[in-house]
Write a protein that holds these residues in place. Structure first.
Motif, PDB file in Angstrom:
ATOM      1  N   LYS A 121      44.217  39.430  46.283  1.00 54.38           N
ATOM      2  CA  LYS A 121      45.388  38.662  45.860  1.00 54.38           C
ATOM      3  C   LYS A 121      45.400  38.385  44.358  1.00 54.38           C
ATOM      4  O   LYS A 121      46.345  37.814  43.830  1.00 54.38           O
ATOM      5  CB  LYS A 121      45.438  37.325  46.613  1.00 54.38           C
ATOM      6  N   GLY A 122      44.335  38.792  43.689  1.00 55.47           N
ATOM      7  CA  GLY A 122      44.294  38.620  42.243  1.00 55.47           C
ATOM      8  C   GLY A 122      43.844  37.247  41.784  1.00 55.47           C
ATOM      9  O   GLY A 122      44.102  36.856  40.640  1.00 55.47           O
ATOM     10  N   TYR A 123      43.138  36.509  42.644  1.00 58.52           N
ATOM     11  CA  TYR A 123      42.702  35.159  42.288  1.00 58.52           C
ATOM     12  C   TYR A 123      41.230  35.086  41.916  1.00 58.52           C
ATOM     13  O   TYR A 123      40.743  34.035  41.523  1.00 58.52           O
ATOM     14  CB  TYR A 123      42.998  34.188  43.436  1.00 58.52           C
ATOM     15  N   ILE A 124      40.537  36.187  42.064  1.00 58.48           N
ATOM     16  CA  ILE A 124      39.135  36.202  41.678  1.00 58.48           C
ATOM     17  C   ILE A 124      38.774  37.618  41.245  1.00 58.48           C
ATOM     18  O   ILE A 124      39.400  38.592  41.695  1.00 58.48           O
ATOM     19  CB  ILE A 124      38.232  35.725  42.845  1.00 58.48           C
ATOM     20  N   LYS A 125      37.819  37.729  40.357  1.00 56.38           N
ATOM     21  CA  LYS A 125      37.427  39.040  39.861  1.00 56.38           C
ATOM     22  C   LYS A 125      35.926  39.214  40.028  1.00 56.38           C
ATOM     23  O   LYS A 125      35.145  38.303  39.756  1.00 56.38           O
ATOM     24  CB  LYS A 125      37.796  39.151  38.376  1.00 56.38           C
ATOM     25  N   GLN A 126      35.532  40.395  40.510  1.00 52.88           N
ATOM     26  CA  GLN A 126      34.110  40.672  40.649  1.00 52.88           C
ATOM     27  C   GLN A 126      33.579  41.289  39.361  1.00 52.88           C
ATOM     28  O   GLN A 126      34.151  42.245  38.827  1.00 52.88           O
ATOM     29  CB  GLN A 126      33.845  41.623  41.821  1.00 52.88           C
ATOM     30  N   LEU A 127      32.467  40.731  38.885  1.00 53.02           N
ATOM     31  CA  LEU A 127      31.809  41.222  37.678  1.00 53.02           C
ATOM     32  C   LEU A 127      30.555  41.992  38.066  1.00 53.02           C
ATOM     33  O   LEU A 127      30.084  41.898  39.208  1.00 53.02           O
ATOM     34  CB  LEU A 127      31.446  40.034  36.767  1.00 53.02           C
ATOM     35  N   PRO A 128      30.002  42.770  37.185  1.00 55.66           N
ATOM     36  CA  PRO A 128      28.767  43.495  37.490  1.00 55.66           C
ATOM     37  C   PRO A 128      27.655  42.544  37.927  1.00 55.66           C
ATOM     38  O   PRO A 128      27.567  41.401  37.467  1.00 55.66           O
ATOM     39  CB  PRO A 128      28.418  44.178  36.162  1.00 55.66           C
ATOM     40  N   GLY A 129      26.807  43.024  38.854  1.00 57.61           N
ATOM     41  CA  GLY A 129      25.662  42.237  39.279  1.00 57.61           C
ATOM     42  C   GLY A 129      25.998  41.195  40.339  1.00 57.61           C
ATOM     43  O   GLY A 129      25.279  40.200  40.482  1.00 57.61           O
ATOM     44  N   GLN A 130      27.097  41.370  41.084  1.00 57.25           N
ATOM     45  CA  GLN A 130      27.526  40.456  42.152  1.00 57.25           C
ATOM     46  C   GLN A 130      27.905  39.067  41.623  1.00 57.25           C
ATOM     47  O   GLN A 130      27.719  38.060  42.295  1.00 57.25           O
ATOM     48  CB  GLN A 130      26.443  40.307  43.239  1.00 57.25           C
ATOM     49  N   TYR A 131      28.471  39.024  40.431  1.00 56.11           N
ATOM     50  CA  TYR A 131      29.005  37.790  39.892  1.00 56.11           C
ATOM     51  C   TYR A 131      30.524  37.780  40.107  1.00 56.11           C
ATOM     52  O   TYR A 131      31.168  38.831  40.115  1.00 56.11           O
ATOM     53  CB  TYR A 131      28.700  37.654  38.390  1.00 56.11           C
ATOM     54  N   TYR A 132      31.057  36.570  40.292  1.00 56.88           N
ATOM     55  CA  TYR A 132      32.498  36.410  40.507  1.00 56.88           C
ATOM     56  C   TYR A 132      33.045  35.333  39.599  1.00 56.88           C
ATOM     57  O   TYR A 132      32.380  34.322  39.322  1.00 56.88           O
ATOM     58  CB  TYR A 132      32.778  36.034  41.960  1.00 56.88           C
ATOM     59  N   ILE A 133      34.279  35.552  39.132  1.00 58.50           N
ATOM     60  CA  ILE A 133      34.925  34.545  38.286  1.00 58.50           C
ATOM     61  C   ILE A 133      36.399  34.428  38.702  1.00 58.50           C
ATOM     62  O   ILE A 133      37.062  35.427  39.001  1.00 58.50           O
ATOM     63  CB  ILE A 133      34.812  34.896  36.777  1.00 58.50           C
ATOM     64  N   ALA A 134      36.879  33.200  38.767  1.00 61.66           N
ATOM     65  CA  ALA A 134      38.254  32.944  39.186  1.00 61.66           C
ATOM     66  C   ALA A 134      39.227  33.329  38.094  1.00 61.66           C
ATOM     67  O   ALA A 134      38.935  33.198  36.908  1.00 61.66           O
ATOM     68  CB  ALA A 134      38.418  31.475  39.555  1.00 61.66           C
ATOM     69  N   GLU A 135      40.402  33.800  38.524  1.00 62.97           N
ATOM     70  CA  GLU A 135      41.481  34.108  37.602  1.00 62.97           C
ATOM     71  C   GLU A 135      42.712  33.309  38.068  1.00 62.97           C
ATOM     72  O   GLU A 135      43.653  33.868  38.634  1.00 62.97           O
ATOM     73  CB  GLU A 135      41.789  35.607  37.603  1.00 62.97           C
ATOM     74  N   ILE A 136      42.676  32.006  37.858  1.00 66.41           N
ATOM     75  CA  ILE A 136      43.757  31.139  38.308  1.00 66.41           C
ATOM     76  C   ILE A 136      45.034  31.462  37.538  1.00 66.41           C
ATOM     77  O   ILE A 136      45.054  31.510  36.321  1.00 66.41           O
ATOM     78  CB  ILE A 136      43.408  29.653  38.110  1.00 66.41           C
ATOM     79  N   LYS A 137      46.114  31.701  38.305  1.00 63.61           N
ATOM     80  CA  LYS A 137      47.395  32.053  37.679  1.00 63.61           C
ATOM     81  C   LYS A 137      48.206  30.810  37.398  1.00 63.61           C
ATOM     82  O   LYS A 137      48.261  29.895  38.189  1.00 63.61           O
ATOM     83  CB  LYS A 137      48.167  32.984  38.629  1.00 63.61           C
ATOM     84  N   ASN A 138      48.850  30.811  36.263  1.00 62.54           N
ATOM     85  CA  ASN A 138      49.684  29.661  35.891  1.00 62.54           C
ATOM     86  C   ASN A 138      51.055  29.751  36.567  1.00 62.54           C
ATOM     87  O   ASN A 138      51.520  30.806  36.875  1.00 62.54           O
ATOM     88  CB  ASN A 138      49.876  29.620  34.379  1.00 62.54           C
TER      89      ASN A 138
END
Length: 366
Positions: free
Chosen positions: A349-366
């Motif tokens: 849904k585009g609300y979180i992004k997976q980074l290398p090494g099994q890390y995740y970061i939120a991409e909260i939409k305005n």
């Protein structure tokens, strides 16, 4: 229409929905039908043998005791001939002539969704069922299920946790709570929705009752949501009824390694609508129920594009900075499979992004 006489007719040994319909269509008045039992052989389609059996059963039934037991239950009875009979149910094939219920029936203008699934649910399925039902209830959607173990019970509990309304359709008499461990759930549902049965008081939960009652679960709803079910699950009976009744079918995808994902995945391949959040369901009926809108608040920001569960909101909150999968696992207390599925849906849904090494970061939409 005389409730005592309608109740007595329905309580006769050997009476069923089809026979009661034929008798009532012929007499229109339950008092006349009751008093003319010796002539039931003249009812079109009933048959002489069935008429004789029912007349004999009438002689053995204690009319006053039957009505007294109904009064002691403090329940209600509505027939298909009454104005307050659920309108959606009135038009299904083999609509129940009589419904016994405790609580409050939904109104025609209220969106109702059936949620069904396996009794042998996984931790992922139970979590999704509760969260999805809770989100639907928060937006005024009635959640309908069968109060069975597993997914059904989770759907009811989720709706209650969301301070909404839920309906349990029983495979037993209204006075027979099954399974027993759902006794508290039964009474909570009565206070926040209703419990319904088409079976006479005292009817035990025989296996043959449950496939029959499934047509009511789907019949009361605008749509049917399948959360978890194996390939030959009884859940498919409700789905089949829903399709026959013209209901919209939804399915929640699950881990590809789980046998309980087999039916939802097959239904999605066969054009059931994929569900990852309450918004996916609500949007489908927005033209019928424009007042039902999902407007979740994430980190203080309203976002109408996605209705998230509490668990998903928690994940988005904790991943405002990059966070490792194992840390998210510890913080949420989820099983690894369940967390992987949630992260997948949030990423889709585009609300979180997976980074290398099994890390995740939120991409909260305005």
């Amino acid at each position: 229409m005389s409730i005592p006489h309608l109740l007595a007719l329905h309580s006769l040994a050997g009476m069923n929905n089809e026979r009661l319909r034929k008798i009532m269509d012929y007499y229109t008045d339950p008092v006349l039908a009751w008093e003319d039992s010796r002539n039931w052989a003249g009812v079109p389609g009933l048959g002489k043998e069935a008429a004789l059996h029912l007349d004999l059963a009438k002689r053995e039934l204690d009319f006053d005791d039957t009505y007294e037991r109904f009064l002691q239950l403090e329940g209600n009875l509505v027939s298909i001939y009454d104005e307050d009979y659920p309108e959606l149910l009135r038009h299904i094939y083999e609509a129940p002539v009589i419904l016994y219920y405790k609580g409050t029936l939904p109104r025609e203008e209220q969106l109702s969704v059936a949620m069904v699934g396996t009794r042998h649910s996984t931790a992922y399925g139970r979590m999704v069922a509760e969260d999805l039902a809770k989100d639907l209830a928060r937006h005024g959607v009635w959640v309908i299920s069968g109060m069975a173990r597993g997914i059904d019970a989770c759907c009811h509990q989720g709706a209650l946790d969301g301070k909404g309304k839920t309906i349990a359709v029983l495979g037993s008499g209204l006075d027979v709570i099954y399974p027993k461990e759902n006794t508290d759930l039964y009474y909570n549902i009565v206070e926040n929705g209703c419990v319904i049965s088409e079976f006479p008081l005292g009817t035990t939960p025989l296996p043959r009752n449950f496939p029959v009652r499934n047509r009511i679960i789907s019949g009361l709803a605008q749509g049917v949501v399948v959360v978890e079910a194996a390939e030959k699950s009884g859940t498919l009976i409700t789905v089949d009824y829903g399709m026959e009744q013209g209901k919209t079918i939804f399915a929640v995808p699950g881990p590809i390694t789980s046998k309980q994902s087999k039916t939802p995945h097959r239904l999605i391949r066969e054009e059931a609508k994929l569900v990852s959040c309450a918004e996916d369901i609500i949007e489908e009926f927005s033209y019928l129920f424009p007042e039902v809108k999902a407007t979740p608040v994430i980190n203080g920001k309203e976002n109408a594009g996605l209705a998230l569960s509490e668990t998903e909101e928690k994940i988005l909150t904790m991943t405002t900075v990059a966070m490792h999968f194992e840390n998210i696992l510890v913080e949420t207390g989820l099983e690894a499979k369940a967390l992987s599925s949630l992260l997948f849906f949030l990423e889709m849904k585009g609300y979180i992004k997976q980074l290398p090494g099994q890390y995740y970061i939120a991409e909260i939409k305005n």
